[in-house]
Design a protein around this motif. Structure first.
Motif, short mmCIF file in Angstrom:
data_model
loop_
_atom_site.label_atom_id
_atom_site.label_comp_id
_atom_site.label_asym_id
_atom_site.label_seq_id
_atom_site.Cartn_x
_atom_site.Cartn_y
_atom_site.Cartn_z
N VAL A 160 21.07 50.04 44.02
CA VAL A 160 21.28 48.80 43.03
C VAL A 160 20.43 47.61 43.46
O VAL A 160 20.13 47.71 44.78
N GLY A 161 20.05 46.81 42.55
CA GLY A 161 19.18 45.81 42.78
C GLY A 161 19.93 44.36 43.34
O GLY A 161 19.55 43.71 43.99
N ARG A 162 21.26 44.46 42.99
CA ARG A 162 22.09 43.39 43.45
C ARG A 162 23.39 43.67 43.21
O ARG A 162 24.07 44.50 42.42
N THR A 163 24.49 43.26 44.01
CA THR A 163 25.85 43.54 43.91
C THR A 163 26.29 42.13 43.60
O THR A 163 25.68 41.10 43.67
N THR A 164 27.77 42.11 43.21
CA THR A 164 28.17 40.88 42.78
C THR A 164 30.00 40.84 43.23
O THR A 164 30.08 41.89 44.06
N GLY A 165 30.67 39.86 42.70
CA GLY A 165 32.18 39.93 43.10
C GLY A 165 32.80 41.02 42.48
O GLY A 165 33.99 41.46 42.88
N LEU A 166 32.18 41.80 41.35
CA LEU A 166 32.88 42.69 40.61
C LEU A 166 32.57 43.97 41.46
O LEU A 166 33.31 45.08 40.95
N THR A 167 31.70 44.14 42.24
CA THR A 167 31.15 45.25 42.71
C THR A 167 32.20 46.07 43.60
O THR A 167 32.89 45.33 44.55
N THR A 168 32.45 47.25 43.62
CA THR A 168 33.77 48.07 44.17
C THR A 168 33.03 47.81 45.88
O THR A 168 32.04 47.69 46.20
N ASP A 169 34.43 47.62 46.65
CA ASP A 169 34.25 47.10 47.98
C ASP A 169 33.20 48.42 48.67
O ASP A 169 32.32 47.56 49.33
N TRP A 170 33.50 49.57 48.59
CA TRP A 170 32.60 50.38 49.37
C TRP A 170 31.11 50.36 48.80
O TRP A 170 30.15 50.77 49.56
N ALA A 171 30.73 49.75 47.84
CA ALA A 171 29.30 49.61 47.29
C ALA A 171 28.71 48.45 47.63
O ALA A 171 27.58 48.25 47.45
N GLN A 172 29.39 47.46 48.31
CA GLN A 172 28.87 46.13 48.48
C GLN A 172 27.60 46.41 49.73
O GLN A 172 27.83 47.22 50.61
N TYR A 253 26.29 51.48 36.45
CA TYR A 253 27.34 52.06 37.03
C TYR A 253 28.72 51.43 37.09
O TYR A 253 28.57 50.14 36.89
N ASP A 254 29.90 52.12 36.73
CA ASP A 254 31.09 51.27 36.71
C ASP A 254 31.58 50.79 37.94
O ASP A 254 32.48 49.75 37.82
N TRP A 255 31.02 51.27 39.24
CA TRP A 255 31.30 50.51 40.45
C TRP A 255 30.56 49.27 40.60
O TRP A 255 30.74 48.48 41.69
N ASN A 256 29.46 49.14 39.85
CA ASN A 256 28.60 47.88 39.92
C ASN A 256 28.48 47.30 38.60
O ASN A 256 27.38 47.35 38.05
N PRO A 257 29.52 46.97 37.74
CA PRO A 257 29.37 46.61 36.57
C PRO A 257 28.38 45.30 36.14
O PRO A 257 28.55 44.37 37.04
N ILE A 258 27.90 45.15 34.78
CA ILE A 258 27.24 43.97 34.40
C ILE A 258 28.21 42.98 34.24
O ILE A 258 29.25 42.98 33.43
N PRO A 259 28.07 41.65 35.10
CA PRO A 259 29.01 40.59 34.82
C PRO A 259 28.64 39.68 33.79
O PRO A 259 27.74 40.13 32.85
N GLU A 260 29.50 38.78 33.65
CA GLU A 260 29.33 37.93 32.39
C GLU A 260 28.13 37.38 32.23
O GLU A 260 27.47 37.14 31.18
N ASP A 261 27.45 37.05 33.33
CA ASP A 261 26.26 36.08 33.40
C ASP A 261 24.96 37.17 33.26
O ASP A 261 23.93 36.82 33.34
N GLY A 262 25.14 38.59 33.10
CA GLY A 262 24.17 39.61 32.84
C GLY A 262 23.53 39.97 34.08
O GLY A 262 22.73 41.14 34.16
#
Length: 286
Positions: A160-172, A253-262
């Protein structure tokens, strides 16, 4: 001699003689002694034209026995696939209006490119790719067509291009990774079996072009290469012996969902929202 003339000559030479060798660093070429790599033209493309070569690639999500048009919330759309500046480009974004299909709701968009013809055991597959910088994926993989007892997926690269605080732990960290899978897909006849491996990268996937590659050496061995150097091997538990089609899918991916800021899917620049493939090359041993 003009630059346009030089480029035309280079393209003409490539058409007739192909590229000499896959991208290997000195001492990294795994071919057996006495063998040589020969380019498979129908699975190779330098993307030198103005539009995708539809004799080699399918950009419509549905058709030719393929029925997958995206994982919600991102819908695959052919209009997001372009060839510009010598590169295949797949751009993501938000839909003008939400789309409901088969009980699923899509609010965003990506794209998928599939080869018209399949590759087989023994071939070496490589692409030079720069990931998009959003929370959506950038991928290069192989998939067989449906068979109830054996549906095989080989993910050469998935990130993925970036991860966020919503990203599943194993995918950080999946924005700086070379990650591969060999997946015996779930069907009515068999349960899923997944084998995988990965290496961490010092430079994020969206900040440079990497060369991702795999040698489908045998039905029981797949070797993976990064920038021309061997990284790891996956040994499938069943015979990996069915013809498989190249896929390049830019999805959510549901393990790296789109956050509110897009997650830059909505607000990023065109370059940040675009996965770029400088070329795809496939080889066989002779």
């Amino acid at each position: 001699m003009t630059l346009k003339t030089i480029c035309s000559i280079v393209l003409l030479l490539h058409t007739f003689v192909g590229w000499a060798q896959p991208t290997f660093k000195p001492g990294s070429d795994p071919k057996p002694e006495g063998a040589k790599w020969v380019q498979v033209n129908f699975l190779s493309d330098e993307f030198d034209g103005d539009t995708p070569d539809l004799s080699k690639w399918q950009v419509e999500p549905i058709g030719n026995d393929w029925k997958w048009d995206g994982r919600p919330p991102a819908l695959f759309k052919a209009e997001n696939v372009k060839v510009k500046h010598g590169r295949l480009q797949v751009t993501v974004g938000k839909l003008d209006e939400a789309v409901k299909k088969d009980g699923k709701i899509f609010t965003h968009q990506g794209g998928i490119v599939r080869s018209i013809k399949p590759g087989n055991v023994g071939m070496y597959f490589e692409c030079k790719m720069k990931a998009n910088a959003t929370v959506m994926s950038s991928t290069f993989w192989l998939m067989t067509k449906y068979d109830c007892y054996k549906k095989l997926e080989t993910d050469i690269q998935e990130c993925v291009g970036r991860t966020t605080g919503l990203t599943t732990d194993w995918a950080q960290g999946w924005d700086s990774i070379f990650h591969s899978n060999a997946i015996h897909r779930t069907t009515e006849c068999v349960e899923k079996l997944q084998l995988q491996d990965a290496v961490k990268l010092n430079i994020p996937n969206h900040q440079k072009f990497y060369v991702y590659a795999a040698w489908w050496k045998s039905p029981h061995e797949i070797q993976f290469f990064l920038d021309g150097e061997y990284q790891y091997t996956i040994n499938p538990k069943v015979a990996w012996d069915m013809p498989a089609f190249i896929h390049m899918a830019i999805e959510t991916y549901d393990w790296n969902p789109i956050p509110e800021d897009g997650g830059l899917v909505e607000s990023g620049t065109h370059e940040q929202r675009t996965t770029q493939y400088e070329w795809v090359r496939t080889w066989r041993l002779e």
